[in-house]
Design a protein around this motif. Sequence first.
Motif, short mmCIF file in Angstrom:
data_model
loop_
_atom_site.label_atom_id
_atom_site.label_comp_id
_atom_site.label_asym_id
_atom_site.label_seq_id
_atom_site.Cartn_x
_atom_site.Cartn_y
_atom_site.Cartn_z
N CYS A 132 10.74 5.51 -2.34
CA CYS A 132 12.04 5.02 -1.87
C CYS A 132 12.97 4.67 -3.02
O CYS A 132 14.17 4.47 -2.80
CB CYS A 132 11.88 3.87 -0.90
N CYS B 95 15.28 7.31 -2.73
CA CYS B 95 15.66 7.60 -1.35
C CYS B 95 17.08 7.09 -1.10
O CYS B 95 17.45 6.01 -1.53
CB CYS B 95 14.63 6.92 -0.46
N CYS C 213 15.78 2.30 5.46
CA CYS C 213 14.93 3.48 5.53
C CYS C 213 13.87 3.29 6.61
O CYS C 213 12.96 2.48 6.47
CB CYS C 213 14.26 3.69 4.17
ZN LIG Z 1 13.16 5.52 1.85
#
Ligand SMILES: [Zn+2]
Length: 181
Positions: free
Chosen positions: A46, A49, A55
Amino acid sequence: MQIDWQRTINDILAKKLSCPRCGTLADDIFVGYLRTPEAAEWAPFCEGCTKRENCDTRKLVVLCESCAAEVRLRGRRVDEEGYMLALLEECCRNLDEALDYLADYWREDLDIDPQDIDKRLEEVDPDLFEEEDSWRRYLEEQYLKIHQWFRERRRPIPNPGWRSEYVEDIIALGYLTLLGD
Ligand SMILES: [Zn+2]
Ligand SMILES: [Zn+2]
């Protein structure tokens, strides 16, 4: 708590992994999957990300034993190599998803007009393309780091054919990749 995950991936390479949730230096680490947005802070990938704050995808999470129990992570205990294998698997899974998205899924996602069916993502939504592209580049960089870890230990990388298949597919779509040509 702010976690520099780039450093954490490098720390495991240097055999120093602290739990991203409580900071304890952990001998035993637990990997599993969580969907909750808060788990993005404990999810190695992440870092790159784009939906970091929110998320809610299924993501690989790494925690110490007591944190795993507290957040109800149904994880498994891994050693260093097990951790690297889990990272590799997650990396390939995310790259396959990025490939599928570029190939086709974005059309459903954006609900585009039938007349635009032959257009490419970068023509229809350049900003989204840029986001997807930098996410994919981030994942490819992580793949190369993990690959390097296996090389340095002269351990065979599992499923080596995955890489050439990915490269062929991404190039056939007309895009570049750090993983080969
Ligand atoms: Zn993520
Ligand atoms: Zn912990």
